[in-house]
Every structure is written in structure tokens, then in C-alpha cells.
Design an enzyme around this catalytic site. Structure first.
Site, PDB file in Angstrom:
ATOM      1  N   GLY A 165       0.822  -1.218   0.000  1.00  0.00           N
ATOM      2  CA  GLY A 165       0.000   0.000   0.000  1.00  0.00           C
ATOM      3  C   GLY A 165       0.848   1.256   0.000  1.00  0.00           C
ATOM      4  CG  LEU A 179       2.257   3.746   5.785  1.00  0.00           C
ATOM      5  CD1 LEU A 179       1.959   2.767   6.909  1.00  0.00           C
ATOM      6  CD2 LEU A 179       1.089   4.717   5.604  1.00  0.00           C
ATOM      7  CG  HIS A 226      -9.228   8.790  -6.633  1.00  0.00           C
ATOM      8  ND1 HIS A 226     -10.064   9.784  -6.219  1.00  0.00           N
ATOM      9  CD2 HIS A 226      -9.022   7.994  -5.546  1.00  0.00           C
ATOM     10  CE1 HIS A 226     -10.360   9.612  -4.931  1.00  0.00           C
ATOM     11  NE2 HIS A 226      -9.727   8.535  -4.513  1.00  0.00           N
ATOM     12  CG  ASP A 265      -7.296   5.011   0.568  1.00  0.00           C
ATOM     13  OD1 ASP A 265      -6.774   3.996   0.049  1.00  0.00           O
ATOM     14  OD2 ASP A 265      -6.653   5.801   1.281  1.00  0.00           O
TER      15      ASP A 265
HETATM   16  C1  LHQ Z   1       6.838  -0.470   4.372  1.00  0.00           C
HETATM   17  C2  LHQ Z   1       5.461  -0.553   4.194  1.00  0.00           C
HETATM   18  C3  LHQ Z   1       4.749   0.611   3.861  1.00  0.00           C
HETATM   19  C4  LHQ Z   1       6.761   1.758   3.922  1.00  0.00           C
HETATM   20  C5  LHQ Z   1       6.165  -2.508   4.701  1.00  0.00           C
HETATM   21  N1  LHQ Z   1       5.425   1.756   3.723  1.00  0.00           N
HETATM   22  N2  LHQ Z   1       7.481   0.694   4.247  1.00  0.00           N
HETATM   23  C6  LHQ Z   1      -3.481   6.482   1.050  1.00  0.00           C
HETATM   24  C7  LHQ Z   1      -3.211   7.857   1.071  1.00  0.00           C
HETATM   25  C8  LHQ Z   1      -2.505   8.478   2.098  1.00  0.00           C
HETATM   26  C9  LHQ Z   1      -2.077   8.057   3.210  1.00  0.00           C
HETATM   27  C10 LHQ Z   1      -2.143   6.790   3.730  1.00  0.00           C
HETATM   28  O1  LHQ Z   1      -2.641   5.713   3.056  1.00  0.00           O
HETATM   29  C11 LHQ Z   1      -3.227   5.535   1.922  1.00  0.00           C
HETATM   30  C12 LHQ Z   1      -3.659   4.196   1.596  1.00  0.00           C
HETATM   31  C13 LHQ Z   1      -2.946   3.080   2.293  1.00  0.00           C
HETATM   32  O2  LHQ Z   1      -2.399   2.248   1.634  1.00  0.00           O
HETATM   33  S1  LHQ Z   1      -3.043   2.999   3.972  1.00  0.00           S
HETATM   34  C14 LHQ Z   1      -2.278   1.488   4.377  1.00  0.00           C
HETATM   35  C15 LHQ Z   1      -0.790   1.540   4.240  1.00  0.00           C
HETATM   36  N3  LHQ Z   1      -0.214   0.248   4.455  1.00  0.00           N
HETATM   37  C16 LHQ Z   1      -0.083  -0.298   5.664  1.00  0.00           C
HETATM   38  O3  LHQ Z   1      -0.466   0.223   6.661  1.00  0.00           O
HETATM   39  C17 LHQ Z   1       0.644  -1.615   5.711  1.00  0.00           C
HETATM   40  C18 LHQ Z   1       1.977  -1.453   6.413  1.00  0.00           C
HETATM   41  N4  LHQ Z   1       2.712  -2.705   6.391  1.00  0.00           N
HETATM   42  C19 LHQ Z   1       2.433  -3.758   7.173  1.00  0.00           C
HETATM   43  O4  LHQ Z   1       1.511  -3.751   7.943  1.00  0.00           O
HETATM   44  C20 LHQ Z   1       3.325  -4.935   7.059  1.00  0.00           C
HETATM   45  O5  LHQ Z   1       4.522  -4.548   6.444  1.00  0.00           O
HETATM   46  C21 LHQ Z   1       2.706  -6.088   6.223  1.00  0.00           C
HETATM   47  C22 LHQ Z   1       1.552  -6.725   7.012  1.00  0.00           C
HETATM   48  C23 LHQ Z   1       2.212  -5.600   4.852  1.00  0.00           C
HETATM   49  C24 LHQ Z   1       3.783  -7.158   5.987  1.00  0.00           C
HETATM   50  O6  LHQ Z   1       4.351  -7.517   7.243  1.00  0.00           O
HETATM   51  P1  LHQ Z   1       5.729  -8.323   7.286  1.00  0.00           P
HETATM   52  O7  LHQ Z   1       5.668  -9.453   6.331  1.00  0.00           O
HETATM   53  O8  LHQ Z   1       5.976  -8.642   8.710  1.00  0.00           O
HETATM   54  O9  LHQ Z   1       6.858  -7.317   6.728  1.00  0.00           O
HETATM   55  P2  LHQ Z   1       7.517  -6.075   7.488  1.00  0.00           P
HETATM   56  O10 LHQ Z   1       6.491  -5.306   8.219  1.00  0.00           O
HETATM   57  O11 LHQ Z   1       8.716  -6.541   8.226  1.00  0.00           O
HETATM   58  O12 LHQ Z   1       7.972  -5.171   6.217  1.00  0.00           O
HETATM   59  C25 LHQ Z   1       9.203  -5.413   5.511  1.00  0.00           C
HETATM   60  C26 LHQ Z   1       9.811  -4.066   5.203  1.00  0.00           C
HETATM   61  O13 LHQ Z   1       8.917  -3.317   4.368  1.00  0.00           O
HETATM   62  C27 LHQ Z   1      10.010  -3.215   6.479  1.00  0.00           C
HETATM   63  O14 LHQ Z   1      11.144  -2.433   6.286  1.00  0.00           O
HETATM   64  P3  LHQ Z   1      12.529  -2.779   7.080  1.00  0.00           P
HETATM   65  O15 LHQ Z   1      13.459  -1.692   6.665  1.00  0.00           O
HETATM   66  O16 LHQ Z   1      12.190  -2.802   8.537  1.00  0.00           O
HETATM   67  O17 LHQ Z   1      12.918  -4.146   6.557  1.00  0.00           O
HETATM   68  C28 LHQ Z   1       8.795  -2.324   6.478  1.00  0.00           C
HETATM   69  O18 LHQ Z   1       8.984  -1.127   7.165  1.00  0.00           O
HETATM   70  C29 LHQ Z   1       8.619  -2.064   4.995  1.00  0.00           C
HETATM   71  N5  LHQ Z   1       7.226  -1.704   4.681  1.00  0.00           N
HETATM   72  N6  LHQ Z   1       5.064  -1.833   4.403  1.00  0.00           N
HETATM   73  N7  LHQ Z   1       3.418   0.606   3.624  1.00  0.00           N
END
Ligand code: LHQ
Length: 261
Positions: free
Chosen positions: A64, A67, A88, A143
Site C-alpha cells: 500500500g 508510509l 484514483h 480508500d
Molecule cells: C513499508 C510498508 C509501507 C513503507 C512494509 N510503507 N514501508 C493512502 C493515502 C494516504 C495516506 C495513507 O494511506 C493511503 C492508503 C494506504 O495504503 S493505507 C495502508 C498503508 N499500508 C499499511 O499500513 C501496511 C503497512 N505494512 C504492514 O503492515 C506490514 O509490512 C505487512 C503486514 C504488509 C507485511 O508484514 P511483514 O511481512 O511482517 O513485513 P515487514 O512489516 O517486516 O515489512 C518489511 C519491510 O517493508 C520493512 O522495512 P525494514 O526496513 O524494517 O525491513 C517495512 O517497514 C517495509 N514496509 N510496508 N506501507
């Protein structure tokens, strides 16, 4: 084409777009949104591309919105503007382009990544894939079209539950709910999705495109309007080279050779 955040190739009638920021699980930054949109438009214009595959590099489809990048811009940023100028246009392009889009969902599709996956016409998932409306974990609502697509695909109650729990829906459950058409072994997804897309690329592309238009229009219309619109579009399909070829092939008891026109 010199893209930084995606890979794009056209071969055997198929345009393949690969989201390619694997270290961030293919999170969308502004560049990746713009490049994906550009590639979709290129595939729409290219007569050699008769089907599109959208997939991700590495272990995720897309996590997504990026962030980190987004948060660094400070509190004065308008999310609505970001959505209007970014997701969009992307989602609208996917729905209005008159070629089938196969989402090859290779891993987690979270937040706006889930929205983009839902905007594909058909989804094939890897056994390891999952769908997650991560929005509520950060205090947001779904969204990028999720509110429109998801209840239509799996029904309101499941969609709402996915939104408020933000729990991951694994591939097997997604299949049961009709969110994906097929689940395949993870290592074989690229090959299976490509073979399926090549098969679609040999189809009557004009009719496939008009079918997409008719079905998408029908969501929001009465039966009478849908009947009128499909008659109009059938008139167009009925004048296509592929209709002539399809009937000739049937009468000659041979497989059709569709040109897509
Ligand atoms: C990330 C992300 C990420 C940056 C993983 N960004 N680095 C629209 C308009 C405006 C504002 C806000 O939002 C939106 C729409 C949206 O999309 S809102 C939703 C945004 N997405 C999320 O909240 C999901 C965030 N990610 C997660 O919850 C987890 O990463 C998931 C469940 C997808 C995967 O978990 P894991 O397999 O445990 O992987 P991880 O969390 O360890 O992620 C691996 C790397 O990727 C890590 O970086 P690092 O440097 O620590 O290895 C994360 O920070 C990075 N990453 N998602 N969205």
C-alpha cells in the site's frame, strides 16, 4: 521504457507490469503510482498488448501507501488530493482500459495495494498471498476504490469485517469468498499467470473490452438500461473481424484465429 520503480515488458501479446520496490514490499510512492499509471496507459495504447498482468517483485504484491515517504511530508498534506491525483487515476485507468487485467497476487496485498489488486478484472493468487485492509490500523478508512470494489466482490459484511479487523485474509479463504479465481503454488505463479494471460491475449480482444465496459456499466444501472447498452455494444462486436472469424471457424470446425479487431 526507463522506469525506476516498476518493470514493464510486452511479449506474446501480454504486457507485464511488475511493482518493483521489494525492500519496501512494493509500497507505493509517488513515482511508483505515476509509473504504474503510465505503463497501464502504454499497454492500453499498444496493439501488441492484448492482456495485462499486474504483479509484484519479491514476497509481496504491495504493502500500500509508502508510509515513510508520506509521513515525512508533514501534517499539512491533503490525503484527499493525494488520492485524487494518484490512486484514483490508477484505479480508473484499470477499470476503463478495454483489455483484461490479470492480477497475479504473489504475496500480501495491503491497504491501497489491496485496492489496486481489486481493480484487476481477474485475480490469481499464490498460496502464500493474502489480502489485508490495513487502513484501520493507522486510523484510516479504506480508500483507492476498496469501498466500491470489495462489497461487490465478497458482500458487505465480509468486506466491512475485513476493514474493521484489518486481519489478513489468506489465499485459501480468498478463494472461498470469490476474491480470487485460483490459488496456485507460489513458485509457479509467474509461469501460470503468464500462460493464462497468453491464452487471453489470443482471444477476441475487442469483445473482451466491450464485455468489461458492459459489465462495469451494469453495476449502476437498471435492467432496462443494461439491456439497451449491451445491444448497442453487441452491434459493435457484431461488426468486428473477430465475429466474422469466430463464425467461420465454427462452421469450418477449426479453432478461431482472432486478431483482436
Ligand atoms: C513499508 C510498508 C509501507 C513503507 C512494509 N510503507 N514501508 C493512502 C493515502 C494516504 C495516506 C495513507 O494511506 C493511503 C492508503 C494506504 O495504503 S493505507 C495502508 C498503508 N499500508 C499499511 O499500513 C501496511 C503497512 N505494512 C504492514 O503492515 C506490514 O509490512 C505487512 C503486514 C504488509 C507485511 O508484514 P511483514 O511481512 O511482517 O513485513 P515487514 O512489516 O517486516 O515489512 C518489511 C519491510 O517493508 C520493512 O522495512 P525494514 O526496513 O524494517 O525491513 C517495512 O517497514 C517495509 N514496509 N510496508 N506501507
Amino acid at each position: 521504457m526507463g522506469y525506476e520503480t516498476i518493470l514493464y515488458e510486452v511479449a506474446d501479446g501480454v504486457a507485464t507490469i511488475t511493482l518493483n520496490r521489494p525492500a519496501k514490499l512494493n509500497a507505493f510512492d509517488d513515482t511508483m503510482i505515476a509509473e504504474t499509471l503510465d505503463a497501464l496507459k502504454a499497454a492500453g495504447r499498444d496493439e501488441a498488448a492484448r492482456c495485462v498482468v499486474l504483479t509484484g517483485a519479491g514476497r509481496a504484491f504491495s504493502s500500500g501507501q509508502d508510509l515513510v515517504g508520506f509521513e515525512r511530508r508533514g501534517g499539512d498534506v491533503s490525503i484527499a488530493e493525494h488520492l485524487r491525483h494518484g490512486y484514483h487515476r490508477l484505479v480508473r485507468q484499470m477499470v476503463t482500459m478495454e483489455k483484461p487485467i490479470v492480477g497475479a497476487i504473489n504475496g500480501v496485498a495491503a491497504g491501497a495495494g489491496c485496492g489496486v489488486a481489486l481493480a484487476a478484472d481477474i485475480r490469481i493468487a499464490a498460496a502464500d498471498a493474502s489480502f489485508m485492509l490495513a487502513f484501520s490500523r493507522i486510523g484510516l478508512i479504506p480508500d483507492s476504490g476498496v469501498n466500491w470494489f470489495l462489497p461487490r466482490i465478497i458482500g458487505y459484511s465480509r468486506a466491512y469485517e475485513m476493514a474493521i479487523t484489518a486481519e489478513r485474509v489468506p489465499a485459501a479463504k480468498a478463494l472461498e469468498w470469490g476474491l480470487v479465481s485460483r490459488v496456485v503454488p507460489t513458485a509457479q505463479l509467474p509461469e501460470i499467470a503468464a500462460a493464462y494471460a497468453r491464452q487471453l491475449a489470443e482471444g477476441p480482444t475487442l469483445a473482451f473490452g466491450l464485455t468489461k465496459r458492459a459489465m462495469n456499466r451494469a453495476w449502476d444501472t437498471s435492467l432496462e438500461e443494461a439491456l439497451a447498452y449491451e445491444a448497442l455494444l453487441q452491434e459493435v462486436a457484431g461488426r468486428s473481424q473477430d465475429n466474422v472469424e469466430g463464425i467461420a471457424a465454427f462452421l469450418q470446425k477449426r479453432p478461431p484465429r482472432f486478431s483482436g479487431k
